[in-house]
Design a protein around this motif. Structure first.
Motif, PDB file in Angstrom:
ATOM      1  N   HIS A   9       0.830  -1.213   0.000  1.00 56.32           N
ATOM      2  CA  HIS A   9       0.000   0.000   0.000  1.00 56.32           C
ATOM      3  C   HIS A   9       0.859   1.255   0.000  1.00 56.32           C
ATOM      4  O   HIS A   9       0.465   2.291  -0.530  1.00 56.32           O
ATOM      5  CB  HIS A   9      -0.959  -0.007   1.197  1.00 56.32           C
ATOM      6  N   GLU A  10       2.077   1.166   0.571  1.00 52.77           N
ATOM      7  CA  GLU A  10       2.972   2.320   0.543  1.00 52.77           C
ATOM      8  C   GLU A  10       3.415   2.629  -0.882  1.00 52.77           C
ATOM      9  O   GLU A  10       3.542   3.792  -1.275  1.00 52.77           O
ATOM     10  CB  GLU A  10       4.212   2.062   1.413  1.00 52.77           C
ATOM     11  N   GLY A  11       3.652   1.563  -1.671  1.00 58.32           N
ATOM     12  CA  GLY A  11       4.024   1.755  -3.062  1.00 58.32           C
ATOM     13  C   GLY A  11       2.926   2.457  -3.844  1.00 58.32           C
ATOM     14  O   GLY A  11       3.189   3.327  -4.684  1.00 58.32           O
ATOM     15  N   THR A  12       1.680   2.085  -3.573  1.00 61.12           N
ATOM     16  CA  THR A  12       0.544   2.730  -4.219  1.00 61.12           C
ATOM     17  C   THR A  12       0.499   4.206  -3.886  1.00 61.12           C
ATOM     18  O   THR A  12       0.341   5.063  -4.770  1.00 61.12           O
ATOM     19  CB  THR A  12      -0.774   2.062  -3.776  1.00 61.12           C
ATOM     20  N   CYS A  15       3.424   6.116  -5.631  1.00 60.80           N
ATOM     21  CA  CYS A  15       3.247   6.266  -7.080  1.00 60.80           C
ATOM     22  C   CYS A  15       2.138   7.261  -7.408  1.00 60.80           C
ATOM     23  O   CYS A  15       2.231   7.999  -8.398  1.00 60.80           O
ATOM     24  CB  CYS A  15       2.969   4.913  -7.719  1.00 60.80           C
ATOM     25  N   GLN A  16       1.102   7.285  -6.599  1.00 63.14           N
ATOM     26  CA  GLN A  16       0.036   8.261  -6.811  1.00 63.14           C
ATOM     27  C   GLN A  16       0.582   9.676  -6.658  1.00 63.14           C
ATOM     28  O   GLN A  16       0.262  10.579  -7.443  1.00 63.14           O
ATOM     29  CB  GLN A  16      -1.112   8.022  -5.819  1.00 63.14           C
ATOM     30  N   TRP A  17       1.439   9.866  -5.675  1.00 68.69           N
ATOM     31  CA  TRP A  17       2.066  11.179  -5.460  1.00 68.69           C
ATOM     32  C   TRP A  17       2.992  11.536  -6.620  1.00 68.69           C
ATOM     33  O   TRP A  17       2.987  12.671  -7.101  1.00 68.69           O
ATOM     34  CB  TRP A  17       2.840  11.168  -4.143  1.00 68.69           C
ATOM     35  N   LEU A  96      12.149   1.937   1.689  1.00 60.86           N
ATOM     36  CA  LEU A  96      11.154   2.188   2.719  1.00 60.86           C
ATOM     37  C   LEU A  96      11.148   1.038   3.716  1.00 60.86           C
ATOM     38  O   LEU A  96      11.057  -0.122   3.321  1.00 60.86           O
ATOM     39  CB  LEU A  96       9.763   2.330   2.104  1.00 60.86           C
ATOM     40  N   GLU A  97      11.270   1.362   4.986  1.00 62.41           N
ATOM     41  CA  GLU A  97      11.198   0.352   6.044  1.00 62.41           C
ATOM     42  C   GLU A  97       9.891   0.568   6.798  1.00 62.41           C
ATOM     43  O   GLU A  97       9.750   1.534   7.542  1.00 62.41           O
ATOM     44  CB  GLU A  97      12.394   0.489   6.999  1.00 62.41           C
ATOM     45  N   ARG A  98       8.941  -0.286   6.564  1.00 59.55           N
ATOM     46  CA  ARG A  98       7.645  -0.164   7.217  1.00 59.55           C
ATOM     47  C   ARG A  98       7.803  -0.284   8.730  1.00 59.55           C
ATOM     48  O   ARG A  98       8.559  -1.122   9.223  1.00 59.55           O
ATOM     49  CB  ARG A  98       6.707  -1.260   6.720  1.00 59.55           C
ATOM     50  N   SER A 257       8.791   6.320   6.455  1.00 58.73           N
ATOM     51  CA  SER A 257       7.445   6.726   6.046  1.00 58.73           C
ATOM     52  C   SER A 257       7.475   7.187   4.594  1.00 58.73           C
ATOM     53  O   SER A 257       8.528   7.567   4.060  1.00 58.73           O
ATOM     54  CB  SER A 257       6.918   7.867   6.919  1.00 58.73           C
ATOM     55  N   VAL A 258       6.318   7.168   3.958  1.00 58.05           N
ATOM     56  CA  VAL A 258       6.209   7.650   2.587  1.00 58.05           C
ATOM     57  C   VAL A 258       6.463   9.152   2.540  1.00 58.05           C
ATOM     58  O   VAL A 258       7.063   9.668   1.595  1.00 58.05           O
ATOM     59  CB  VAL A 258       4.816   7.312   2.008  1.00 58.05           C
TER      60      VAL A 258
END
Length: 271
Positions: A9-12, A15-17, A96-98, A257-258
């Motif tokens: 979900h972070e990738g989504t 990419c939207q940004w 990115l480290e969740r 964080s994103v």
């Protein structure tokens, strides 16, 4: 050009940004399901299962300046492939480290569930613990397809049920191991505790084996599923597996964080 390794979900969100900022990017996912989930990015989304060599070639072909790794926390092999390709290509690598559950949270869950929750570092450790208590009527529900073969090495097929993503890739993996059709639970995680309870009851599950995948993942709902049930849980913690972004020359520190990633991308001046 930025290459994002996605599937989370972070990738989504990232990419939207990037799309909104009109920053050129390509997004790579590993499965057809992943590609379908990212259909809003059109041709920018591609399906690949890279080796270090093929990723290095891709980076050169498409003039990638920055590789951003937003893959699943347990996608160790993908991370190693990415890091090897980055070393050879000399481009920048952001990872990115969740955020994961802190020790205090895990201790609280262990206190709440007592002996019904065991925490181990690897799936191999989980297998060894299960072998100590294995009985003929034990039934195990395991998340994902990665360890089907490992479980079949130690336990009869009738004892194992696999809760997997409902994708063509998952079905191919299950078919390759001849998993009985009624031992495949195809559903997109996270699952509500009530739904897991229904699986427990329907299949006589005695043990639920799942991974700690961090904030925003299915981990919390999986833990909650153990409440008000007699099922014992086994949580695979996030081991290091030798994947350190800091070991790569020129690699920025890991991002938690994103939002932090967005700021760093802005400073890079990539358009």
């Amino acid at each position: 050009m930025i290459l994002v390794l996605g599937g989370t979900h972070e990738g989504t969100e990232l990419c939207q940004w990037l799309k909104e900022q009109t920053i050129s990017f390509r997004l790579s996912v590993a499965t057809e399901l992943g590609k379908n989930l990212y259909e809003q990015f059109g041709a920018a989304c591609e399906m690949h299962r890279f080796t270090a060599a093929s990723l290095e070639a891709y980076i050169k072909k498409h003039a990638i300046q920055l590789l951003i790794d937003t893959t699943h926390p347990h996608a160790y092999e993908v991370k190693k492939v990415a890091q090897e390709a980055v070393k050879q290509s000399g481009i920048k690598y952001f990872r990115l480290e969740r955020a994961m559950m802190v020790d205090g949270q895990l201790l609280n869950w262990q206190h709440k569930l007592g002996e019904r929750l065991a925490i181990v570092e690897t799936m191999e450790d989980a297998i060894q613990e299960l072998l100590k208590v294995h009985q003929e009527n034990n039934r195990y529900m395991i998340t994902g397809t990665k360890y089907i073969g490992l479980f079949y090495d130690y336990f009869p097929k009738e004892c194992c049920y696999f809760r997997v993503m409902p994708s063509l890739y998952s079905m191919k993996e299950c078919t390759a191991y001849n998993v009985p059709i009624d031992h495949i639970i195809g559903i997109k995680a996270p699952c509500a505790p009530e739904l897991n309870h229904a699986f427990f009851k329907a299949y006589g599950i005695t043990h639920f084996i799942f991974k700690e995948s961090g904030v925003g993942s299915a981990t919390l709902s999986n833990l909650m599923s153990l409440i008000e049930s007699n099922v014992k849980g086994m949580l695979i913690s996030l081991a290091d597996h030798g994947v350190h972004s800091g070991e790569i020359q020129g690699c920025s520190d890991k991002f938690l964080s994103v939002e932090a990633l967005k700021k760093a991308i802005g400073l890079e001046g990539i358009s």
